[in-house]
Design an enzyme around this catalytic site. Sequence first.
Site, PDB file in Angstrom:
ATOM      1  N   HIS A 130      -7.610  -5.720   0.317  1.00 14.68           N
ATOM      2  CA  HIS A 130      -6.368  -4.947   0.420  1.00 14.68           C
ATOM      3  C   HIS A 130      -5.534  -5.511   1.568  1.00 14.68           C
ATOM      4  CE1 HIS A 130      -4.080  -1.244  -0.030  1.00 14.68           C
ATOM      5  NE2 HIS A 130      -4.149  -1.036   1.276  1.00 14.68           N
ATOM      6  N   LYS A 190       4.041   2.246  -2.489  1.00 14.68           N
ATOM      7  CA  LYS A 190       4.404   3.472  -3.227  1.00 14.68           C
ATOM      8  C   LYS A 190       5.879   3.747  -2.904  1.00 14.68           C
ATOM      9  CE  LYS A 190      -0.110   5.494  -1.775  1.00 14.68           C
ATOM     10  NZ  LYS A 190      -1.140   4.804  -2.489  1.00 14.68           N
ATOM     11  N   SER A 220       0.820  -1.210   0.000  1.00 15.81           N
ATOM     12  CA  SER A 220       0.000   0.000   0.000  1.00 15.81           C
ATOM     13  C   SER A 220       0.856   1.263   0.000  1.00 15.81           C
ATOM     14  CB  SER A 220      -0.946  -0.061   1.193  1.00 15.81           C
ATOM     15  OG  SER A 220      -2.088   0.682   0.898  1.00 15.81           O
TER      16      SER A 220
HETATM   17  C1  GCU Z   1      -5.437   4.672   2.103  1.00 14.72           C
HETATM   18  C2  GCU Z   1      -4.872   5.529   0.992  1.00 14.72           C
HETATM   19  C3  GCU Z   1      -4.043   4.715  -0.001  1.00 14.72           C
HETATM   20  C4  GCU Z   1      -3.010   3.890   0.727  1.00 14.72           C
HETATM   21  C5  GCU Z   1      -3.675   3.066   1.812  1.00 14.72           C
HETATM   22  C6  GCU Z   1      -2.708   2.270   2.686  1.00 14.72           C
HETATM   23  O1  GCU Z   1      -6.409   3.818   1.588  1.00 14.72           O
HETATM   24  O2  GCU Z   1      -5.943   6.184   0.368  1.00 14.72           O
HETATM   25  O3  GCU Z   1      -3.389   5.572  -0.929  1.00 14.72           O
HETATM   26  O4  GCU Z   1      -2.295   3.085  -0.171  1.00 14.72           O
HETATM   27  O5  GCU Z   1      -4.392   3.911   2.683  1.00 14.72           O
HETATM   28  O6  GCU Z   1      -1.551   2.618   2.812  1.00 14.72           O
HETATM   29  O7  GCU Z   1      -3.167   1.292   3.296  1.00 14.72           O
END
Ligand code: GCU
Length: 433
Positions: A411, A274, A270
Amino acid sequence: MRIAVCLALFTLTTAMNDDDFAFAADDLPPPNYDEAKVPAYTLPDPLKCADGKQVDDDKAWRAKRRPELLELYRTEMFGRAPTKPAELSFEVENVDPKALGGLATRKEVVILVAPDAPPIRMVLYVPNAAKKPVPVFLGMNFDGNHTIDADPGITLVDAWTWDPKTKTESLVKADPAKRGASASRWQLPLVLGRGYAVATFPRSDVEPDYAEGWKHGLRGYYLAKSGRKDFKPDDWGCIAAWAWATSRAIDYLETDPDIEERQIAVHGHSRLGKTSLWTGATDGRARIVISNNSGEGGAAIARRKIGETTVVLNTRFPHWFCGNFKKYSEREADLPFDAHELVALSAPRPVYVASATLDTWADPRGEFLAALHAGPVYGLFGKAGVGVTDMPPAESPVGDFVAYHLRTGKHDITEYDWMQYLAFADRHFGKKK
Ligand code: GCU
């Protein structure tokens, strides 16, 4: 315009879910989940230079296009990080050669970028049964080293946290009851059993993850040193700081005789996915790069405007990217790059992009398309990318130097994901199964 959106939302309550209410509260446009409503877009050509010239070999990619693209990403999105600090030092503490019932040697490594800087406290497990030096999976954790496994020997540390209800920050002692709370995301026995070391440190040691968290992290430390009060529009954001700290962890791993320094796989889930992509772009020592469910600002094509969008990133997580990135809220088409180029910045090193079926917020199809369209850059090196043009069904991993899978479920990072990453690392690090 926004008021109209909110009014429309409140009159359409039957079509609303919790997310939509959250969006109304944030004054953000409601997310689109309908493939048919994705606006037409043109992806930037990774092989086309700013001067219009086309790159047709790996030499021109390395000498011209890659530096130009990296610079664009630095200036417009992630921000500029400091160089490797001269005062960097490491302290190895709390070594237990019989951790996890004898499966591994556990070391805790304190990484100091300067004697008075906030410490980055890393835990490293080296499998005892494997022949040294071993390859390593390196990635940050969300909630503290003690959450990755129930191992009672992991030191509990304090972390700055933010309470959204009271809107206050406080330094909180790690809760012993949370030992092993994220164990399913780390799969330590599995990974160690396959002969890989595991290294991790908490994101909050680098920067606590909220808008004002920089005050307690490395960005705040360096800002104070610079004598300035504010960040410049192209100064590093939090994700660049996390990636930079990952590079400092690599600096340590290179010195550890148990670790094969040419076999460092950097991974993240997540927001930390990035981060792993940006680490891959900025640090060639990340020999494999894994981005798990990284979504918008990671592997998902921003121009698709599905699930999360740049305005959401900039509103809810204003600290993640640099000041210049704010101008791309609701203006994805103006970005001078897109996620396929972020993936391609790791070429020709192997990159793995993974999605989950229920993770529509992260746009699985957009993540696949970034992996697919990184392919031409790998082609310059004679390396195959995902090897398909259609998105594969769930549980059908594809790809060679750019790999991709879609997993059934939410997720998360699961045993299934790890099985694929282990096979990928075995293949690229030349390990026998
Ligand atoms: C939120 C956010 C995402 C990110 C995620 C996470 O959902 O909007 O951009 O990747 O958190 O890190 O779990």
